[in-house]
Structure formats: structure tokens, C-alpha cells
Design a protein around this motif. Structure first.
Motif, PDB file in Angstrom:
ATOM      1  N   LEU A  17      46.079  33.706  43.614  1.00 43.10           N
ATOM      2  CA  LEU A  17      46.841  35.291  43.349  1.00 43.10           C
ATOM      3  C   LEU A  17      46.485  35.663  42.127  1.00 43.10           C
ATOM      4  CD1 LEU A  17      50.269  34.269  45.397  1.00 43.10           C
ATOM      5  CD2 LEU A  17      48.271  35.809  46.316  1.00 43.10           C
ATOM      6  N   ARG A  18      46.380  35.050  41.175  1.00 45.33           N
ATOM      7  CA  ARG A  18      46.412  35.562  39.684  1.00 45.33           C
ATOM      8  C   ARG A  18      44.960  36.053  39.674  1.00 45.33           C
ATOM      9  NH1 ARG A  18      49.463  31.017  38.262  1.00 45.33           N
ATOM     10  NH2 ARG A  18      47.372  29.878  37.514  1.00 45.33           N
ATOM     11  N   MET A  19      43.918  35.332  40.251  1.00 44.54           N
ATOM     12  CA  MET A  19      42.546  35.880  40.128  1.00 44.54           C
ATOM     13  C   MET A  19      42.358  37.331  40.968  1.00 44.54           C
ATOM     14  SD  MET A  19      40.475  32.360  40.422  1.00 44.54           S
ATOM     15  CE  MET A  19      38.938  33.417  40.394  1.00 44.54           C
ATOM     16  N   ALA A  20      43.139  37.469  42.096  1.00 42.43           N
ATOM     17  CA  ALA A  20      42.856  38.724  42.943  1.00 42.43           C
ATOM     18  C   ALA A  20      43.540  39.920  42.275  1.00 42.43           C
ATOM     19  CB  ALA A  20      43.778  38.331  44.140  1.00 42.43           C
ATOM     20  N   GLY A  21      44.789  39.622  41.622  1.00 38.30           N
ATOM     21  CA  GLY A  21      45.421  40.515  40.995  1.00 38.30           C
ATOM     22  C   GLY A  21      44.734  40.887  39.626  1.00 38.30           C
ATOM     23  N   ALA A  22      44.190  40.244  38.988  1.00 36.93           N
ATOM     24  CA  ALA A  22      42.882  40.778  37.882  1.00 36.93           C
ATOM     25  C   ALA A  22      41.956  41.543  38.399  1.00 36.93           C
ATOM     26  CB  ALA A  22      42.703  39.324  37.140  1.00 36.93           C
ATOM     27  N   ALA A  23      41.394  40.821  39.370  1.00 41.43           N
ATOM     28  CA  ALA A  23      40.288  41.778  40.173  1.00 41.43           C
ATOM     29  C   ALA A  23      40.709  43.183  40.415  1.00 41.43           C
ATOM     30  CB  ALA A  23      39.633  41.155  41.362  1.00 41.43           C
ATOM     31  N   LEU A  24      41.806  43.034  40.984  1.00 45.58           N
ATOM     32  CA  LEU A  24      42.313  44.465  41.388  1.00 45.58           C
ATOM     33  C   LEU A  24      42.766  45.347  40.369  1.00 45.58           C
ATOM     34  CD1 LEU A  24      43.442  46.323  43.638  1.00 45.58           C
ATOM     35  CD2 LEU A  24      45.722  45.100  43.583  1.00 45.58           C
ATOM     36  N   VAL A  25      43.351  44.809  39.350  1.00 48.06           N
ATOM     37  CA  VAL A  25      43.448  45.736  37.917  1.00 48.06           C
ATOM     38  C   VAL A  25      42.185  46.185  37.414  1.00 48.06           C
ATOM     39  CG1 VAL A  25      44.252  45.501  35.702  1.00 48.06           C
ATOM     40  CG2 VAL A  25      45.523  44.477  37.619  1.00 48.06           C
ATOM     41  N   ALA A  26      41.166  45.307  37.347  1.00 48.00           N
ATOM     42  CA  ALA A  26      39.805  45.832  36.919  1.00 48.00           C
ATOM     43  C   ALA A  26      39.336  47.001  37.746  1.00 48.00           C
ATOM     44  CB  ALA A  26      38.941  44.703  36.872  1.00 48.00           C
ATOM     45  N   VAL A  27      39.419  46.946  38.877  1.00 54.71           N
ATOM     46  CA  VAL A  27      38.932  48.178  39.816  1.00 54.71           C
ATOM     47  C   VAL A  27      39.575  49.062  39.778  1.00 54.71           C
ATOM     48  CG1 VAL A  27      38.558  48.741  42.569  1.00 54.71           C
ATOM     49  CG2 VAL A  27      37.875  46.161  41.618  1.00 54.71           C
ATOM     50  N   LEU A  28      41.048  48.945  39.579  1.00 53.39           N
ATOM     51  CA  LEU A  28      41.725  50.412  39.169  1.00 53.39           C
ATOM     52  C   LEU A  28      41.462  50.795  38.345  1.00 53.39           C
ATOM     53  CD1 LEU A  28      45.486  48.957  40.891  1.00 53.39           C
ATOM     54  CD2 LEU A  28      43.734  50.727  41.900  1.00 53.39           C
ATOM     55  N   ALA A  29      41.198  50.025  37.076  1.00 54.33           N
ATOM     56  CA  ALA A  29      40.624  50.587  35.838  1.00 54.33           C
ATOM     57  C   ALA A  29      39.608  51.341  35.818  1.00 54.33           C
ATOM     58  CB  ALA A  29      40.750  49.507  34.778  1.00 54.33           C
ATOM     59  N   VAL A  30      38.774  50.788  36.615  1.00 53.14           N
ATOM     60  CA  VAL A  30      37.145  51.631  36.607  1.00 53.14           C
ATOM     61  C   VAL A  30      37.539  52.942  37.330  1.00 53.14           C
ATOM     62  CG1 VAL A  30      34.989  51.302  37.662  1.00 53.14           C
ATOM     63  CG2 VAL A  30      36.031  49.397  36.530  1.00 53.14           C
ATOM     64  N   LEU A  31      38.150  52.908  38.533  1.00 55.55           N
ATOM     65  CA  LEU A  31      38.325  54.129  39.310  1.00 55.55           C
ATOM     66  C   LEU A  31      38.991  55.069  38.494  1.00 55.55           C
ATOM     67  CD1 LEU A  31      39.465  52.586  42.806  1.00 55.55           C
ATOM     68  CD2 LEU A  31      37.073  53.526  41.865  1.00 55.55           C
ATOM     69  N   ALA A  32      39.971  54.874  37.738  1.00 53.96           N
ATOM     70  CA  ALA A  32      40.884  55.652  36.923  1.00 53.96           C
ATOM     71  C   ALA A  32      39.884  56.421  35.694  1.00 53.96           C
ATOM     72  CB  ALA A  32      42.075  54.967  36.026  1.00 53.96           C
TER      73      ALA A  32
END
Length: 218
Positions: A17-32
Motif C-alpha cells: 500500500l505504501r508503494m502504491a501510494g508513493a507511485a500515485l503521488v509521483a504520477v500526480l506530481a508529473v501531471l500537475a
């Protein structure tokens, strides 16, 4: 280990869960970041790079050159092969030569009356109706020279008045009388014997008067 603490190593699901959350945050940061870059670029383009309004004639359809642009060489221009080959003017067709105007034949003198008819001859009796001696013999010479045969010569003793040299004939000898009239100079007329009181049985009777030309006259 004190109470209240959790040992995540014992719970492998929590690590995922921690790894998935970190990947999601990274994706959101790239999209932003991408969104921010697009916003900044879009505002700059709308201010400075707005395309000018197009006025005038619409662009020419594809396949046709625009108005004012250099057009390809006109199709009517001669091709290189045509330029290389000089055009030859068609040789003139020779027209019909004018036929030479036929020269008019010289006018022929009018034929003498009766000369076209065939000559007919018959025996002739020559009679002298004048006081000129030898006039009948002179007339007989002219008659024979014209081709007639003279049967005899003598003096005229008839009662029919003969004022000029005349040939008397029967109907069947009319052509011979006409030939004698036309060929012997001095004979002035021809008269059918039936209209006279001349009793002669010979074919033609030539009665000559003093006006008939003699041998020494033309």
C-alpha cells in the motif's frame, strides 16, 4: 517490543500500500507539472502568437496554384519536341491552269446562194432572142463551160415575151435549172415551162437576150 507499536515487516500488505501510494503521488506530481507548463505556454501563445485574420480570396483548392503564384508553363506552349522541329507551311496546291482562250476563227465570207446544194445537170437548148448574130453560140460556150451538155442552138420564135435571159424548165428539172442559173453568168431568172406558151420538148430551154454577155465580154 513495546505495545502499541506495529511491526510492518510482519504485514506485507502494508508495504504494498505504501508503494502504491508513493507511485500515485509521483504520477500526480508529473501531471500537475505538465498542466502548469501547458497553462503557461497557452497564455503566452494567446497574447503574442495569435494568427492574423485572413482576408481576401480563399486559398486555392489543392492541385491548383494560388492566385498570384507562379503558374506552370501554359499547356499551349510548344513542347521541347515541337520547339526543336520547325513547322513547315503546307505547300500550295497547284490550281487548275486557265485554259487558253481559243482564238476566234476568221469570219468566213457568206456563201453564195445555192452553192451548198449539189449541182444537177441536164441537156440544154440555147435560143437567141436578139438581132445579135452568133449570140446563141456564145451562150452555148458558157453553158458547156459550166458542165452542161448543149443539145442544139437556134433562134427563138415563140410568142411568149422574154425580156431578159431566162431558163425554162419542167418540174422534174427544177434543180438543173437552178444550177444553170447559179453557174452561168448572164442568166437572170428561171420560169416553169407550164406558165408559157413555149412548145419545146427539150429538157431545158435557155433563151438569151441582147443583154447576155458575149465571148469577148466578162
Amino acid at each position: 517490543m513495546p505495545r502499541g507499536s506495529h511491526d510492518f515487516s510482519r504485514h506485507p500488505g502494508g508495504d504494498r500500500l505504501r508503494m502504491a501510494g508513493a507511485a500515485l503521488v509521483a504520477v500526480l506530481a508529473v501531471l500537475a507539472g505538465i498542466l502548469l507548463v501547458n497553462l503557461f505556454n497557452g497564455s503566452g501563445d494567446s497574447d503574442d502568437g495569435a494568427a492574423p485574420a485572413v482576408t481576401g480570396e480563399p486559398a486555392a483548392p489543392s492541385g491548383e496554384p494560388a492566385q498570384g503564384a507562379d503558374r506552370p508553363e501554359d499547356s499551349s506552349s510548344p513542347t521541347p519536341s515541337e520547339r526543336a522541329t520547325p513547322s513547315r507551311s503546307p505547300s500550295p496546291t497547284p490550281g487548275p491552269r486557265p485554259s487558253p482562250t481559243p482564238q476566234s476563227a476568221p469570219a468566213q465570207p457568206p456563201a453564195a446562194p445555192g452553192t451548198g446544194a449539189p449541182k444537177v445537170f441536164a441537156p440544154v437548148v440555147v435560143l437567141n432572142n436578139s438581132r445579135i448574130a452568133g449570140l446563141a453560140d456564145s451562150a452555148a460556150n458558157r453553158v458547156e463551160a459550166a458542165g452542161f451538155r448543149v443539145e442544139r442552138v437556134g433562134n427563138y420564135l415563140g410568142q411568149y415575151n422574154v425580156p431578159v435571159s431566162t431558163v425554162f424548165y419542167d418540174p422534174e428539172d427544177a434543180d438543173a435549172a437552178r444550177t444553170l442559173l447559179e453557174t452561168v453568168p448572164g442568166v437572170e431568172r428561171m420560169v416553169p415551162r407550164a406558165e408559157t406558151r413555149i412548145i419545146e420538148t427539150d429538157t431545158l430551154i435557155l433563151v438569151v437576150t441582147r443583154d447576155f454577155p458575149t465571148d469577148d465580154q466578162p
